[in-house]
Design a protein around this motif. Structure first.
Motif, PDB file in Angstrom:
ATOM      1  N   GLY A   1     -40.239  68.949 -70.062  1.00  0.00           N
ATOM      2  CA  GLY A   1     -41.292  69.552 -70.868  1.00  0.00           C
ATOM      3  C   GLY A   1     -41.852  68.606 -71.906  1.00  0.00           C
ATOM      4  N   GLN A   2     -41.022  67.703 -72.408  1.00  0.00           N
ATOM      5  CA  GLN A   2     -41.498  66.734 -73.392  1.00  0.00           C
ATOM      6  C   GLN A   2     -41.745  65.371 -72.756  1.00  0.00           C
ATOM      7  N   HIS A   3     -41.623  65.280 -71.452  1.00  0.00           N
ATOM      8  CA  HIS A   3     -41.773  63.986 -70.785  1.00  0.00           C
ATOM      9  C   HIS A   3     -42.803  64.090 -69.663  1.00  0.00           C
ATOM     10  N   HIS A   4     -42.360  64.235 -68.417  1.00  0.00           N
ATOM     11  CA  HIS A   4     -43.290  64.158 -67.301  1.00  0.00           C
ATOM     12  C   HIS A   4     -44.003  65.477 -67.028  1.00  0.00           C
ATOM     13  N   HIS A   5     -43.587  66.571 -67.626  1.00  0.00           N
ATOM     14  CA  HIS A   5     -44.310  67.843 -67.483  1.00  0.00           C
ATOM     15  C   HIS A   5     -45.037  68.242 -68.763  1.00  0.00           C
ATOM     16  N   ARG A   6     -45.284  67.279 -69.635  1.00  0.00           N
ATOM     17  CA  ARG A   6     -45.855  67.588 -70.940  1.00  0.00           C
ATOM     18  C   ARG A   6     -47.250  68.192 -70.827  1.00  0.00           C
ATOM     19  N   ILE A   7     -48.075  67.708 -69.925  1.00  0.00           N
ATOM     20  CA  ILE A   7     -49.443  68.224 -69.790  1.00  0.00           C
ATOM     21  C   ILE A   7     -49.403  69.711 -69.464  1.00  0.00           C
ATOM     22  N   ASN A   8     -48.539  70.093 -68.560  1.00  0.00           N
ATOM     23  CA  ASN A   8     -48.425  71.500 -68.173  1.00  0.00           C
ATOM     24  C   ASN A   8     -47.973  72.359 -69.342  1.00  0.00           C
ATOM     25  N   PHE A   9     -46.965  71.909 -70.083  1.00  0.00           N
ATOM     26  CA  PHE A   9     -46.463  72.698 -71.207  1.00  0.00           C
ATOM     27  C   PHE A   9     -47.506  72.816 -72.314  1.00  0.00           C
ATOM     28  N   ASP A  10     -48.213  71.709 -72.592  1.00  0.00           N
ATOM     29  CA  ASP A  10     -49.239  71.748 -73.644  1.00  0.00           C
ATOM     30  C   ASP A  10     -50.409  72.637 -73.243  1.00  0.00           C
ATOM     31  N   LYS A  11     -50.738  72.635 -71.970  1.00  0.00           N
ATOM     32  CA  LYS A  11     -51.907  73.387 -71.497  1.00  0.00           C
ATOM     33  C   LYS A  11     -51.615  74.880 -71.385  1.00  0.00           C
ATOM     34  N   TYR A  12     -50.491  75.236 -70.776  1.00  0.00           N
ATOM     35  CA  TYR A  12     -50.209  76.636 -70.480  1.00  0.00           C
ATOM     36  C   TYR A  12     -49.232  77.292 -71.452  1.00  0.00           C
ATOM     37  N   HIS A  13     -48.471  76.504 -72.221  1.00  0.00           N
ATOM     38  CA  HIS A  13     -47.497  77.076 -73.168  1.00  0.00           C
ATOM     39  C   HIS A  13     -47.609  76.377 -74.511  1.00  0.00           C
ATOM     40  N   PRO A  14     -48.749  76.476 -75.185  1.00  0.00           N
ATOM     41  CA  PRO A  14     -48.873  75.778 -76.478  1.00  0.00           C
ATOM     42  C   PRO A  14     -47.914  76.374 -77.501  1.00  0.00           C
ATOM     43  N   GLY A  15     -47.315  75.504 -78.325  1.00  0.00           N
ATOM     44  CA  GLY A  15     -46.369  75.959 -79.328  1.00  0.00           C
ATOM     45  C   GLY A  15     -44.966  76.202 -78.812  1.00  0.00           C
ATOM     46  N   TYR A  16     -44.693  75.794 -77.581  1.00  0.00           N
ATOM     47  CA  TYR A  16     -43.356  76.012 -77.020  1.00  0.00           C
ATOM     48  C   TYR A  16     -42.316  75.177 -77.744  1.00  0.00           C
TER      49      TYR A  16
END
Length: 112
Positions: free
Chosen positions: A81-96
């Motif tokens: 979530g903080q590395h290679h999937h960061r774009i997905n987490f920032d886009k769909y789960h902001p503030g996670y």
């Protein structure tokens, strides 16, 4: 018109009709429950028609040599979530990730 009560009483006391050979078997003998009737099982596929039989002897089984077919290529669960999937987490789960507000140790929710 309504039928007289005496006629209804006589009709309900009549013995049930004897089962014939053409009737369905009783529910206790081999009848599936109603929930199982709704589900349909797919017929088992013949082994000789499967793709894995056709690909026997081929090294990578149709998956390619370079990007290998692995069980969890991106990691299991929420990994990355903080590395290679960061774009997905920032886009769909902001503030996670991160902290907000002041900590309250031993928070009593039903208090004042």
């Amino acid at each position: 018109r309504c039928a007289p009560v005496a006629i209804l009483a006589q009709a309900s006391t009549a013995p049930p009709a004897a089962p014939t050979g053409l009737s369905k078997p009783p529910a206790a003998f081999g009848s599936a429950p109603s929930s199982a009737k709704k589900r349909r099982r797919r017929a088992a596929m013949t082994a000789r028609l499967k793709k894995s039989r056709h690909l026997r002897g081929h090294i990578s089984n149709g998956r390619g040599r370079i990007g290998k077919h692995r069980k969890h290529p991106g990691g299991c669960g929420n990994s990355g979530g903080q590395h290679h999937h960061r774009i997905n987490f920032d886009k769909y789960h902001p503030g996670y990730f991160g902290k907000v507000g002041m900590r309250n140790f031993h928070l009593i929710k039903h208090g004042k």
